[in-house]
Write a protein that holds these residues in place. Sequence first.
Motif, PDB file in Angstrom:
ATOM      1  N   TRP A   1      49.841  -4.638  13.984  1.00  0.00           N
ATOM      2  CA  TRP A   1      50.319  -4.636  15.367  1.00  0.00           C
ATOM      3  C   TRP A   1      51.369  -3.539  15.580  1.00  0.00           C
ATOM      4  N   ARG A   2      52.310  -3.459  14.679  1.00  0.00           N
ATOM      5  CA  ARG A   2      53.389  -2.485  14.786  1.00  0.00           C
ATOM      6  C   ARG A   2      52.831  -1.065  14.784  1.00  0.00           C
ATOM      7  N   ASP A   3      51.971  -0.767  13.833  1.00  0.00           N
ATOM      8  CA  ASP A   3      51.462   0.600  13.693  1.00  0.00           C
ATOM      9  C   ASP A   3      50.561   0.993  14.855  1.00  0.00           C
ATOM     10  N   ALA A   4      49.668   0.077  15.253  1.00  0.00           N
ATOM     11  CA  ALA A   4      48.724   0.401  16.333  1.00  0.00           C
ATOM     12  C   ALA A   4      49.464   0.610  17.649  1.00  0.00           C
ATOM     13  N   CYS A   5      50.432  -0.267  17.946  1.00  0.00           N
ATOM     14  CA  CYS A   5      51.164  -0.143  19.215  1.00  0.00           C
ATOM     15  C   CYS A   5      52.042   1.105  19.232  1.00  0.00           C
ATOM     16  N   LEU A   6      52.741   1.373  18.136  1.00  0.00           N
ATOM     17  CA  LEU A   6      53.582   2.562  18.105  1.00  0.00           C
ATOM     18  C   LEU A   6      52.749   3.839  18.167  1.00  0.00           C
ATOM     19  N   ALA A   7      51.597   3.838  17.500  1.00  0.00           N
ATOM     20  CA  ALA A   7      50.730   5.017  17.560  1.00  0.00           C
ATOM     21  C   ALA A   7      50.286   5.281  18.991  1.00  0.00           C
ATOM     22  N   TYR A   8      49.928   4.217  19.697  1.00  0.00           N
ATOM     23  CA  TYR A   8      49.481   4.389  21.076  1.00  0.00           C
ATOM     24  C   TYR A   8      50.626   4.808  21.992  1.00  0.00           C
ATOM     25  N   PHE A   9      51.745   4.089  21.924  1.00  0.00           N
ATOM     26  CA  PHE A   9      52.848   4.406  22.838  1.00  0.00           C
ATOM     27  C   PHE A   9      53.445   5.784  22.540  1.00  0.00           C
ATOM     28  N   GLN A  10      53.430   6.195  21.274  1.00  0.00           N
ATOM     29  CA  GLN A  10      53.900   7.541  20.949  1.00  0.00           C
ATOM     30  C   GLN A  10      52.978   8.598  21.545  1.00  0.00           C
ATOM     31  N   SER A  11      51.681   8.292  21.596  1.00  0.00           N
ATOM     32  CA  SER A  11      50.728   9.246  22.185  1.00  0.00           C
ATOM     33  C   SER A  11      50.959   9.404  23.678  1.00  0.00           C
ATOM     34  N   GLN A  12      51.529   8.373  24.309  1.00  0.00           N
ATOM     35  CA  GLN A  12      51.831   8.449  25.732  1.00  0.00           C
ATOM     36  C   GLN A  12      53.208   9.063  25.976  1.00  0.00           C
ATOM     37  N   ALA A  13      54.180   8.639  25.181  1.00  0.00           N
ATOM     38  CA  ALA A  13      55.556   9.080  25.402  1.00  0.00           C
ATOM     39  C   ALA A  13      55.796  10.513  24.946  1.00  0.00           C
ATOM     40  N   LYS A  14      54.982  10.973  23.965  1.00  0.00           N
ATOM     41  CA  LYS A  14      55.162  12.323  23.394  1.00  0.00           C
ATOM     42  C   LYS A  14      56.551  12.458  22.760  1.00  0.00           C
ATOM     43  N   LYS A  15      57.063  11.370  22.190  1.00  0.00           N
ATOM     44  CA  LYS A  15      58.376  11.379  21.559  1.00  0.00           C
ATOM     45  C   LYS A  15      58.212  11.393  20.040  1.00  0.00           C
ATOM     46  N   THR A  16      59.202  11.925  19.350  1.00  0.00           N
ATOM     47  CA  THR A  16      59.213  11.826  17.899  1.00  0.00           C
ATOM     48  C   THR A  16      59.773  10.461  17.512  1.00  0.00           C
ATOM     49  N   TYR A  17      59.363   9.984  16.356  1.00  0.00           N
ATOM     50  CA  TYR A  17      59.858   8.692  15.894  1.00  0.00           C
ATOM     51  C   TYR A  17      61.323   8.813  15.486  1.00  0.00           C
ATOM     52  N   PRO A  18      62.121   7.792  15.774  1.00  0.00           N
ATOM     53  CA  PRO A  18      63.515   7.810  15.305  1.00  0.00           C
ATOM     54  C   PRO A  18      63.568   7.951  13.789  1.00  0.00           C
ATOM     55  N   LYS A  19      64.679   8.443  13.274  1.00  0.00           N
ATOM     56  CA  LYS A  19      64.768   8.765  11.849  1.00  0.00           C
ATOM     57  C   LYS A  19      64.588   7.538  10.952  1.00  0.00           C
ATOM     58  N   ASN A  20      64.895   6.356  11.455  1.00  0.00           N
ATOM     59  CA  ASN A  20      64.756   5.142  10.647  1.00  0.00           C
ATOM     60  C   ASN A  20      63.411   4.447  10.833  1.00  0.00           C
ATOM     61  N   THR A  21      62.516   5.060  11.594  1.00  0.00           N
ATOM     62  CA  THR A  21      61.201   4.470  11.852  1.00  0.00           C
ATOM     63  C   THR A  21      60.124   5.289  11.163  1.00  0.00           C
ATOM     64  N   ASN A  22      59.382   4.649  10.271  1.00  0.00           N
ATOM     65  CA  ASN A  22      58.287   5.335   9.598  1.00  0.00           C
ATOM     66  C   ASN A  22      57.091   5.448  10.528  1.00  0.00           C
ATOM     67  N   PRO A  23      56.358   6.565  10.486  1.00  0.00           N
ATOM     68  CA  PRO A  23      55.158   6.704  11.313  1.00  0.00           C
ATOM     69  C   PRO A  23      54.111   5.666  10.919  1.00  0.00           C
ATOM     70  N   PRO A  24      53.170   5.347  11.807  1.00  0.00           N
ATOM     71  CA  PRO A  24      52.077   4.438  11.457  1.00  0.00           C
ATOM     72  C   PRO A  24      51.294   4.940  10.252  1.00  0.00           C
ATOM     73  N   LEU A  25      50.655   4.013   9.561  1.00  0.00           N
ATOM     74  CA  LEU A  25      49.910   4.377   8.358  1.00  0.00           C
ATOM     75  C   LEU A  25      48.681   5.220   8.664  1.00  0.00           C
TER      76      LEU A  25
END
Length: 718
Positions: A677-701
């Motif tokens: 859930w975490r990886d799929a949602c962050l991958a999708y919302f990042q694709s919309q927001a066009k933001k980089t992940y915060p330094k303490n957040t690992n990218p989705p697998l």
Amino acid sequence: MTKPRITSICLFLCLLFTGLKTMADDGYKLWLNYQPINDPLAQTYKTTLRNIVFPANSQTLRLAKKELLNGLKDMLNHLPQEQAAINNNTLVVSTLENIPSLNLAIDIKQLRLKEEGFMIKQTTVDGATILLIIGQNEIGTLYGIFHFLQLLQTHRPISHIDIKEEPHIKHRVLNHWDNLDGSVERGYAGHSLWNWHKLPDYIDQRYVDYARANASVGINGTVLTNVNANALTLTERYLEKAAALAEVFRPYGIKVYLTARFSAPLEIGGLNTADPLDSTVIQWWHEKIQEIYKHIPDFGGFLVKANSEGQPGPQNYGRDHAEGANVLAKALQPHGGIVMWRAFVYDDEVPDDRAKQAYSEFQPLDGEFAENVIVQVKNGAIDFQPREPFHPLFGAMPQTPLMMEFQLTQEYLGFATHLAYLGPLFEETLQSDTYSKGEQSYVYKVIEGSLDEQTLTAMAGVANIGSDRNWTGHPFGQANWYAYGKFAWNPNGSAAEIAANWIRLTFTNDQGFVKDVQQMMMESRETIVRYMTPLGLHHLMGWDHHYGPGPWIKDKARADWTSVYYHNADEQGIGFDRTSTGSNALSQYADPVRKKFEDLKTCPEEFILWFHHLPWTYQLRSGESLWEALCQHYDMGVQGVKDMQETWGKQRNKVDKQRFNQIDMLLSIQLKEAQWWRDACLAYFQSQAKKTYPKNTNPPLHPLNYYENLQFHYVPGI
């Protein structure tokens, strides 16, 4: 005898006794697990319960007496001496009506109890110290026995006890979404309990055990069939089957209800219309209901889903919901039956915010329903999401009884593989203030009738029960059945207290275990919200089966069946604007509630994206940007499951091996799915927001397309 043979026999015996122990700990007993009490408290109980006076002259009272004696034998290895005279240390069990026959020097006028209520009291009569369990009626007495045994199970003192318990809600009902083919819609604990093929002639012991479990938490009604109704349930053949179940349930105080398909006059009645104002339709329903009561004299009434998700209803004929409900109500009224008419409706044309539609259709009908109609309203305005604000209908229909509908089956909370204690969800909703009559106009006051002086009161729980040996699939799913019963009895209850009692009844009274597991349970729902729908997001689940994440779902037959309709994420921001600048759904709430949610300074952040569309850079009270906070919440959700695993791992030697291993494995599944859930949602919302992940957040697998292309077949619950 040869050594290999001796070894084989020993191995066989070990396996046999291990199997017997395993069967005893497989979860079938639920919270009615009368484990032996081995501490000094046991002797105190035995002394207090040396004798018993319990005239049992009916089936219900005989069941109550059997329950009491079996419980005392299992827990204390003790059976009180039965006698007619009242001596010291005597347990006296009676209904109010039967007290005069016991020749007790008690003024029964002082023992006032509401229907189905009971009291447990230690007192002195003619110099003898006795313990009284008195029910307002036979069912109240049965409830009193279950409550008393639960006091013993949880090692509570009974000296100087003085308890009075009365149900705050009259109809405390389970809604089974069971189909006649044995499947269960949105059910994740196996097939239906009801074997329609074998009924009415074969009565499974499980039916009795089901009734007993419900009575032990005060549930007094069951709707046997799916709200997406099948008209066949109203035919002679199936009425005979339902009558057989009613016969089993009756001694436990449980009434049977059925779901009525609105088009039944067409489908099984041979009429050419189901128009509720047509005289032939009115007559058909009168005759059908008379037929039902011949089979089931104490039939409770109908639950109806109409003009929602393709179900037929009065709007098919240009009539409104009140006109549809009232034709059934008038036919049921002479028999004492009620109609529970669901408010879960939304227009086929999707004309407005889905969250507004139930209010828009029902609020104008306030005062138009017959006196034996109660409108059944889901806790939130969308559909049993992990978190929703309370439904705006609560407090908005003062002339109409409203009943709460909670979902116990975890349709949107990870199915039966996720540990999700729903007590906090129930409490959060019931303690919400509608402000409809000023401050402290709580939802629970609407439900129990005290806010608007309603006498017809009810609560419904969509059952999570199936044919699995442990009833609910996940052992902790039992806690939601138990907690629902407790909140239906008293909607002003405490989720934490209910959790602690369930743990003690189901597992052990070990203080460390109770403390750790209670905390785990109380945090579990919030953990799920974080890894599924944080900060007010909702409806992000997979298409149709609702399994797993699907924030990318779009382009379906209805916009409000998609995820993008609700989150509106793009490069600028995210969230659903329900303020005056958006759908204005907030106008359906009382003004203080509207102002609270509309003002970003006072809107609780757990609902912020439910009511507001905000830029990714919006700064929350923590100082983080919305994007940073969203990432953090998803991470916190995954960590929360890891914390549950750690907590549960510490309990290995405090609980039986079978249940420990079962829960341990389920938590492993939950961790994998939380990460998904975490990886799929962050991958999708990042694709919309066009933001980089915060330094303490690992990218989705995996990249987004990996999650979008996952397919699932034969998902349970469809």
